[in-house]
Design an enzyme around this catalytic site. Structure first.
Site, PDB file in Angstrom:
ATOM      1  N   MET A  30      -2.877  26.783  -3.112  1.00  0.00           N
ATOM      2  CA  MET A  30      -1.588  26.564  -2.444  1.00  0.00           C
ATOM      3  C   MET A  30      -0.550  27.568  -2.964  1.00  0.00           C
ATOM      4  O   MET A  30       0.651  27.384  -2.782  1.00  0.00           O
ATOM      5  CB  MET A  30      -1.108  25.128  -2.650  1.00  0.00           C
ATOM      6  CG  MET A  30      -2.062  24.104  -2.023  1.00  0.00           C
ATOM      7  SD  MET A  30      -1.312  22.548  -1.580  1.00  0.00           S
ATOM      8  CE  MET A  30      -0.697  22.003  -3.157  1.00  0.00           C
ATOM      9  N   GLY A  31      -1.010  28.611  -3.651  1.00  0.00           N
ATOM     10  CA  GLY A  31      -0.095  29.651  -4.125  1.00  0.00           C
ATOM     11  C   GLY A  31       0.576  29.282  -5.430  1.00  0.00           C
ATOM     12  O   GLY A  31       0.144  28.375  -6.139  1.00  0.00           O
ATOM     13  N   LEU A  33       0.557  31.133  -8.089  1.00  0.00           N
ATOM     14  CA  LEU A  33      -0.659  31.290  -8.900  1.00  0.00           C
ATOM     15  C   LEU A  33      -0.353  31.467 -10.384  1.00  0.00           C
ATOM     16  O   LEU A  33       0.615  32.131 -10.750  1.00  0.00           O
ATOM     17  CB  LEU A  33      -1.459  32.486  -8.383  1.00  0.00           C
ATOM     18  CG  LEU A  33      -1.807  32.440  -6.889  1.00  0.00           C
ATOM     19  CD1 LEU A  33      -2.633  33.665  -6.506  1.00  0.00           C
ATOM     20  CD2 LEU A  33      -2.539  31.161  -6.510  1.00  0.00           C
ATOM     21  N   HIS A  37      -5.633  29.923 -11.728  1.00  0.00           N
ATOM     22  CA  HIS A  37      -6.105  30.474 -10.449  1.00  0.00           C
ATOM     23  C   HIS A  37      -6.775  31.834 -10.663  1.00  0.00           C
ATOM     24  O   HIS A  37      -7.792  32.144 -10.051  1.00  0.00           O
ATOM     25  CB  HIS A  37      -4.931  30.667  -9.492  1.00  0.00           C
ATOM     26  CG  HIS A  37      -4.227  29.412  -9.088  1.00  0.00           C
ATOM     27  ND1 HIS A  37      -2.974  29.095  -9.540  1.00  0.00           N
ATOM     28  CD2 HIS A  37      -4.597  28.399  -8.275  1.00  0.00           C
ATOM     29  CE1 HIS A  37      -2.593  27.952  -9.013  1.00  0.00           C
ATOM     30  NE2 HIS A  37      -3.564  27.490  -8.248  1.00  0.00           N
ATOM     31  N   GLN A  61      -1.571  16.980   2.996  1.00  0.00           N
ATOM     32  CA  GLN A  61      -1.949  16.324   1.735  1.00  0.00           C
ATOM     33  C   GLN A  61      -0.745  15.876   0.910  1.00  0.00           C
ATOM     34  O   GLN A  61      -0.907  15.425  -0.209  1.00  0.00           O
ATOM     35  CB  GLN A  61      -2.876  17.224   0.906  1.00  0.00           C
ATOM     36  CG  GLN A  61      -2.231  18.466   0.324  1.00  0.00           C
ATOM     37  CD  GLN A  61      -3.263  19.401  -0.307  1.00  0.00           C
ATOM     38  OE1 GLN A  61      -4.042  20.044   0.392  1.00  0.00           O
ATOM     39  NE2 GLN A  61      -3.288  19.486  -1.632  1.00  0.00           N
ATOM     40  N   GLU A 150     -11.355  22.420 -12.516  1.00  0.00           N
ATOM     41  CA  GLU A 150     -11.702  21.055 -12.946  1.00  0.00           C
ATOM     42  C   GLU A 150     -10.481  20.221 -13.311  1.00  0.00           C
ATOM     43  O   GLU A 150     -10.589  19.026 -13.539  1.00  0.00           O
ATOM     44  CB  GLU A 150     -12.673  21.122 -14.132  1.00  0.00           C
ATOM     45  CG  GLU A 150     -14.064  21.534 -13.693  1.00  0.00           C
ATOM     46  CD  GLU A 150     -15.024  21.751 -14.863  1.00  0.00           C
ATOM     47  OE1 GLU A 150     -14.576  21.710 -16.029  1.00  0.00           O
ATOM     48  OE2 GLU A 150     -16.208  21.996 -14.590  1.00  0.00           O
ATOM     49  N   LYS A 151      -9.309  20.850 -13.378  1.00  0.00           N
ATOM     50  CA  LYS A 151      -8.109  20.054 -13.657  1.00  0.00           C
ATOM     51  C   LYS A 151      -7.937  18.986 -12.587  1.00  0.00           C
ATOM     52  O   LYS A 151      -7.573  17.859 -12.875  1.00  0.00           O
ATOM     53  CB  LYS A 151      -6.872  20.937 -13.720  1.00  0.00           C
ATOM     54  CG  LYS A 151      -5.626  20.147 -14.012  1.00  0.00           C
ATOM     55  CD  LYS A 151      -4.440  21.048 -14.065  1.00  0.00           C
ATOM     56  CE  LYS A 151      -3.226  20.529 -13.418  1.00  0.00           C
ATOM     57  NZ  LYS A 151      -3.219  20.016 -12.123  1.00  0.00           N
ATOM     58  N   GLN A 155     -10.358  15.659  -7.066  1.00  0.00           N
ATOM     59  CA  GLN A 155     -10.431  16.536  -5.888  1.00  0.00           C
ATOM     60  C   GLN A 155     -11.787  17.242  -5.833  1.00  0.00           C
ATOM     61  O   GLN A 155     -12.405  17.341  -4.771  1.00  0.00           O
ATOM     62  CB  GLN A 155      -9.303  17.568  -5.942  1.00  0.00           C
ATOM     63  CG  GLN A 155      -9.447  18.695  -4.930  1.00  0.00           C
ATOM     64  CD  GLN A 155      -8.252  19.609  -4.876  1.00  0.00           C
ATOM     65  OE1 GLN A 155      -7.239  19.251  -4.305  1.00  0.00           O
ATOM     66  NE2 GLN A 155      -8.339  20.799  -5.448  1.00  0.00           N
ATOM     67  N   SER A 187      -0.427  24.347 -14.467  1.00  0.00           N
ATOM     68  CA  SER A 187      -0.247  23.753 -13.141  1.00  0.00           C
ATOM     69  C   SER A 187       1.004  24.351 -12.519  1.00  0.00           C
ATOM     70  O   SER A 187       1.987  24.628 -13.232  1.00  0.00           O
ATOM     71  CB  SER A 187      -0.073  22.233 -13.275  1.00  0.00           C
ATOM     72  OG  SER A 187       0.532  21.701 -12.109  1.00  0.00           O
TER      73      SER A 187
HETATM   74  O1  PAF Z   1      -5.990  22.341  -5.259  1.00  0.00           O
HETATM   75  C1  PAF Z   1      -5.280  22.847  -4.361  1.00  0.00           C
HETATM   76  O2  PAF Z   1      -4.557  23.811  -4.566  1.00  0.00           O
HETATM   77  C2  PAF Z   1      -5.315  22.240  -2.975  1.00  0.00           C
HETATM   78  O3  PAF Z   1      -5.476  20.871  -3.022  1.00  0.00           O
HETATM   79  C3  PAF Z   1      -6.372  22.882  -2.050  1.00  0.00           C
HETATM   80  C4  PAF Z   1      -7.782  22.663  -2.565  1.00  0.00           C
HETATM   81  C5  PAF Z   1      -6.108  24.378  -1.931  1.00  0.00           C
HETATM   82  C6  PAF Z   1      -6.297  22.271  -0.652  1.00  0.00           C
HETATM   83  O4  PAF Z   1      -5.030  22.438  -0.079  1.00  0.00           O
END
Ligand code: PAF
Length: 282
Positions: A30-31, A33, A37, A61, A150-151, A155, A187
């Site tokens: 979701m950017g 970063l 990431h 979401q 894994e954080k 998900q 995060s």
């Molecule tokens: O973990 C994230 O950044 C988001 O939940 C994802 C997997 C890109 C889905 O929008």
């Protein structure tokens, strides 16, 4: 690195790479970063020949009272980090490209079982939004493999289950959480913390470590252990949302016989909700 905004451009670029016999890795984000990431993109480059990342802040979401509007959007800085990490193609669609027929009537994917409880209980509809957008992104990119941190332990379990249950030919790889020197999991939401809250935040991981140590030393009353953990979060200035011990593969509540465990927690500092987990084997 090329940045594309439409599914048509994305598919053409991926098809070209495939035509050259390249193996495709995908890192959805979701950017905003951070080093976590970057580690995912670098791992993708070790596992495949052509790395695709996406940046899309997925409205599906986010709950109505969550941080969708204020979620940090830092495209130019993100592009620099992706180039340095070895990304070949960035997919950066807008909401209309992802949901051209609107969000209300959008077909959704739900993953029962692993989506329930933990973040699924605190954020109703969240994992349906994640599973739906990840399914769409997978269909758009059609990667050989995809890498997640894994954080976001729950998900990752949701995505593994999605891929298994819908027979998607995609290998899902989980990468260890990247932490600051004081243990705080990196995060995008850490940026919301004040200086004082940032100093309190490492208590989340410290608590998980203390609880894991207690289990290693023989503690098996997981309900009591969770209460102890929540009390220690409270005394460190965090407001616990949940703290639970689960079996690490199925995510069902842990029993004394389980050997693969994960302790998962979410806690608030002011209005910022942090999550973390610690998985370990006995
Ligand atoms: O973990 C994230 O950044 C988001 O939940 C994802 C997997 C890109 C889905 O929008």
């Amino acid at each position: 690195m090329n940045t594309v905004k439409t599914v048509l451009e994305l598919r053409a670029a991926v098809a070209r790479a495939r035509g050259e016999g390249k193996r495709i890795a995908f890192v959805p984000t979701m950017g905003n970063l951070h080093e976590g990431h970057v580690a995912l993109v670098e791992k993708a480059g070790q596992r495949a020949d052509f790395v695709v990342a996406s940046i899309f802040v997925n409205p599906l979401q986010f709950g109505p009272n969550e941080d969708l509007a204020k979620y940090p959007r830092t495209l130019v800085a993100d592009q620099d980090k992706l180039v340095a990490a070895g990304c070949h193609l960035l997919f950066h669609p807008d909401v209309e490209e992802m949901y051209p027929h609107g969000q209300a009537g959008q077909t959704r994917v739900s993953v029962p079982g692993v989506s329930e409880g933990l973040c699924g209980a605190s954020r109703p509809g969240h994992f349906e939004g994640v599973a739906t957008v990840v399914n769409k992104l997978f269909n758009m990119v059609q990667p050989d493999l995809a890498i997640f941190g894994e954080k976001d332990f729950q998900q990752l379990a949701v995505i593994r289950t999605l891929v298994r249950d819908l027979n998607m030919p995609i290998q899902i790889i989980g990468e260890p959480t990247v932490r600051a020197d004081d243990g705080l999991a990196l995060s995008s939401r850490n940026g919301y913390l004040s200086e004082e809250q940032r100093a309190q935040a490492p208590a989340l991981y410290r608590t998980l470590q203390q609880l894991a140590e207690a289990v290693r030393e023989g503690e098996r009353n997981f309900v009591q252990l969770a209460e102890t953990g929540k009390a220690s979060l409270l005394s460190a200035g965090l407001r616990p949302d949940y703290l639970e011990v689960r079996e690490a593969l199925s995510l069902r509540p842990a029993t004394a016989e389980d050997r693969e465990l994960v302790i998962l927690a979410a806690a608030y500092l002011g209005t910022t909700r942090l999550i973390d987990n610690l998985a370990f084997a006995l």
